[in-house]
Design a protein around this motif. Structure first.
Motif, PDB file in Angstrom:
ATOM      1  N   SER A   6     -77.403 -49.112  32.376  1.00  0.00           N
ATOM      2  CA  SER A   6     -76.936 -49.275  31.385  1.00  0.00           C
ATOM      3  C   SER A   6     -77.277 -49.639  30.533  1.00  0.00           C
ATOM      4  CB  SER A   6     -76.010 -50.166  31.521  1.00  0.00           C
ATOM      5  OG  SER A   6     -77.311 -51.534  32.420  1.00  0.00           O
ATOM      6  N   ARG A   8     -79.286 -52.340  29.901  1.00  0.00           N
ATOM      7  CA  ARG A   8     -78.912 -53.725  29.579  1.00  0.00           C
ATOM      8  C   ARG A   8     -80.845 -53.899  30.109  1.00  0.00           C
ATOM      9  NH1 ARG A   8     -73.373 -53.657  31.412  1.00  0.00           N
ATOM     10  NH2 ARG A   8     -74.689 -53.666  33.318  1.00  0.00           N
ATOM     11  N   GLN A 190     -72.683 -57.957  43.565  1.00  0.00           N
ATOM     12  CA  GLN A 190     -71.786 -56.954  43.272  1.00  0.00           C
ATOM     13  C   GLN A 190     -70.827 -57.074  43.196  1.00  0.00           C
ATOM     14  OE1 GLN A 190     -73.222 -54.583  41.174  1.00  0.00           O
ATOM     15  NE2 GLN A 190     -70.980 -53.574  40.986  1.00  0.00           N
ATOM     16  N   HIS A 193     -70.027 -59.103  40.223  1.00  0.00           N
ATOM     17  CA  HIS A 193     -70.459 -59.037  38.840  1.00  0.00           C
ATOM     18  C   HIS A 193     -69.538 -58.028  38.098  1.00  0.00           C
ATOM     19  CE1 HIS A 193     -74.990 -60.706  38.676  1.00  0.00           C
ATOM     20  NE2 HIS A 193     -73.970 -61.437  39.735  1.00  0.00           N
ATOM     21  N   SER A 194     -68.850 -56.851  39.282  1.00  0.00           N
ATOM     22  CA  SER A 194     -68.400 -55.830  38.479  1.00  0.00           C
ATOM     23  C   SER A 194     -66.579 -56.625  38.351  1.00  0.00           C
ATOM     24  CB  SER A 194     -68.205 -54.741  39.386  1.00  0.00           C
ATOM     25  OG  SER A 194     -67.040 -54.575  39.665  1.00  0.00           O
ATOM     26  N   ARG A 197     -67.416 -57.856  35.101  1.00  0.00           N
ATOM     27  CA  ARG A 197     -67.597 -57.404  33.948  1.00  0.00           C
ATOM     28  C   ARG A 197     -65.268 -56.671  33.346  1.00  0.00           C
ATOM     29  NH1 ARG A 197     -72.154 -56.034  32.761  1.00  0.00           N
ATOM     30  NH2 ARG A 197     -73.099 -56.418  34.062  1.00  0.00           N
ATOM     31  N   GLU A 198     -65.258 -56.690  34.425  1.00  0.00           N
ATOM     32  CA  GLU A 198     -64.150 -56.587  33.721  1.00  0.00           C
ATOM     33  C   GLU A 198     -63.065 -57.424  33.194  1.00  0.00           C
ATOM     34  OE1 GLU A 198     -62.941 -54.372  38.284  1.00  0.00           O
ATOM     35  OE2 GLU A 198     -60.847 -55.508  37.392  1.00  0.00           O
ATOM     36  N   GLU A 210     -70.405 -54.954  28.430  1.00  0.00           N
ATOM     37  CA  GLU A 210     -71.295 -53.528  29.060  1.00  0.00           C
ATOM     38  C   GLU A 210     -72.453 -54.480  28.478  1.00  0.00           C
ATOM     39  OE1 GLU A 210     -72.079 -51.497  30.806  1.00  0.00           O
ATOM     40  OE2 GLU A 210     -69.651 -51.964  31.026  1.00  0.00           O
ATOM     41  N   ARG A 213     -75.528 -59.771  29.886  1.00  0.00           N
ATOM     42  CA  ARG A 213     -75.757 -59.654  31.400  1.00  0.00           C
ATOM     43  C   ARG A 213     -74.940 -60.437  32.032  1.00  0.00           C
ATOM     44  NH1 ARG A 213     -81.920 -59.679  28.685  1.00  0.00           N
ATOM     45  NH2 ARG A 213     -80.621 -61.615  27.157  1.00  0.00           N
ATOM     46  N   GLU A 232     -75.670 -51.767  40.551  1.00  0.00           N
ATOM     47  CA  GLU A 232     -75.251 -51.763  38.850  1.00  0.00           C
ATOM     48  C   GLU A 232     -74.978 -52.630  38.140  1.00  0.00           C
ATOM     49  OE1 GLU A 232     -72.043 -48.768  38.935  1.00  0.00           O
ATOM     50  OE2 GLU A 232     -72.502 -48.880  37.011  1.00  0.00           O
ATOM     51  N   ASP A 233     -74.385 -53.353  38.541  1.00  0.00           N
ATOM     52  CA  ASP A 233     -74.145 -54.721  37.725  1.00  0.00           C
ATOM     53  C   ASP A 233     -75.243 -56.019  37.871  1.00  0.00           C
ATOM     54  OD1 ASP A 233     -71.674 -53.485  36.422  1.00  0.00           O
ATOM     55  OD2 ASP A 233     -70.510 -52.968  38.382  1.00  0.00           O
ATOM     56  N   ASP A 235     -77.212 -57.557  36.352  1.00  0.00           N
ATOM     57  CA  ASP A 235     -78.765 -57.768  35.373  1.00  0.00           C
ATOM     58  C   ASP A 235     -79.997 -58.149  35.055  1.00  0.00           C
ATOM     59  OD1 ASP A 235     -76.859 -55.687  34.833  1.00  0.00           O
ATOM     60  OD2 ASP A 235     -75.706 -57.532  33.332  1.00  0.00           O
TER      61      ASP A 235
END
Ligand code: PEP
Length: 256
Positions: A6, A8, A190, A193-194, A197-198, A210, A213, A232-233, A235
């Motif tokens: 990503s 980050r 995850q 975290h996802s 991020r949304e 994006e 962190r 993935e999400d 960091d």
């Protein structure tokens, strides 16, 4: 330096809470620098008690390790007995500050609105806020996790504009996992975290979302960190108990 797809940079932070005398903090730093002088691509941060910051600054000043405080007050100066300002933290060598940790929310009545003021003060002084959020076990069991996270994000970051978002670090710390020895699974973390991020994307746009962190915190240890960091999400990690011992902290920094 980015070290995940990503872009980050991973960030692993020790939260020492109310632990370590000056001598213990100094010894930790000396051992750390002897055995792991460079954490490589990871941004490594130590959030120490206020009393240990100056000692740690002398030792870590010319190293890649970063220093954080565990709290601050939002006013710049004045008659606020017992409080510490953002400028004082910069003065003592901090680059980061933890804000809204659940132990402050639960034990000292801190609210999202207070966190928001602290985030603004930290940003204004040039600090990176590590803003902690997370649900209780009751809230998770009642299916309210996403609602709680949404409310905390909206209110704790209420004053932030999109341009400051890359300087924010979020700490997703489910309260049922802090200091309990029961970590969230990588999948549970995850998922949260996802969702975070949304939420960030909805409010501040995809580019800002994006760039933020998001660390996971809650009973992370050297055995669990690799699987969490593979998500993935996720960091980074915010680590309490397992960061107090220098060997364990080095294992966390060198997990890969
Ligand atoms: C914390 O206090 O931020 C924390 C994650 O603690 P622990 O790692 O001990 O669960």
């Amino acid at each position: 330096m980015p070290n995940n797809p990503s872009g980050r940079q991973s960030i692993i932070a020790a939260n020492w809470k109310m632990n370590k005398t000056l001598e213990e903090a100094g010894q930790f730093a000396d051992n750390l620098l002897n055995r792991c002088p460079d954490p490589g691509t990871i941004e490594a941060v130590i959030a120490a008690p206020f009393t240990a910051l100056s000692t740690l600054r002398s030792r870590l000043r010319a190293t890649p390790f970063r220093l954080a405080a565990q709290d601050l007050f939002w006013e710049p100066a004045g008659a606020y007995t017992g409080e510490i300002s953002a400028a004082m933290l910069v003065d003592v060598g901090c680059s980061h500050v933890i804000i809204g940790h659940s132990e402050r929310r639960q034990g000292f009545g801190e609210t999202d609105a207070m966190a928001d003021k602290k985030v603004s003060a930290a940003l204004q002084a040039g600090l990176h806020p590590i803003v902690c959020i997370g649900e209780t076990l009751d809230e998770r069991q009642a299916g309210q996790t996403f609602d709680v996270l949404k409310r905390q994000i909206q209110n704790s970051l209420a004053s932030c504009s999109a341009d400051v978002m890359p300087r924010i670090v979020l700490g997703y710390e489910p309260l049922w996992a802090i200091g309990t020895g029961v970590s969230a699974t990588p999948q549970q973390a995850q998922e949260a975290h996802s969702y975070l991020r949304e939420l960030l994307a909805q409010r501040w746009g995809t580019e800002a979302a994006e760039a933020v962190r998001v660390q996971y915190g809650g009973s992370v240890n050297p055995d669990s960190i690799a699987a969490l960091m593979a998500e993935e999400d996720i960091d980074g990690a915010l680590v309490g108990g397992a960061s107090l011992d220098v060997d364990s902290f080095i294992q966390l920094l060198t997990y890969s």
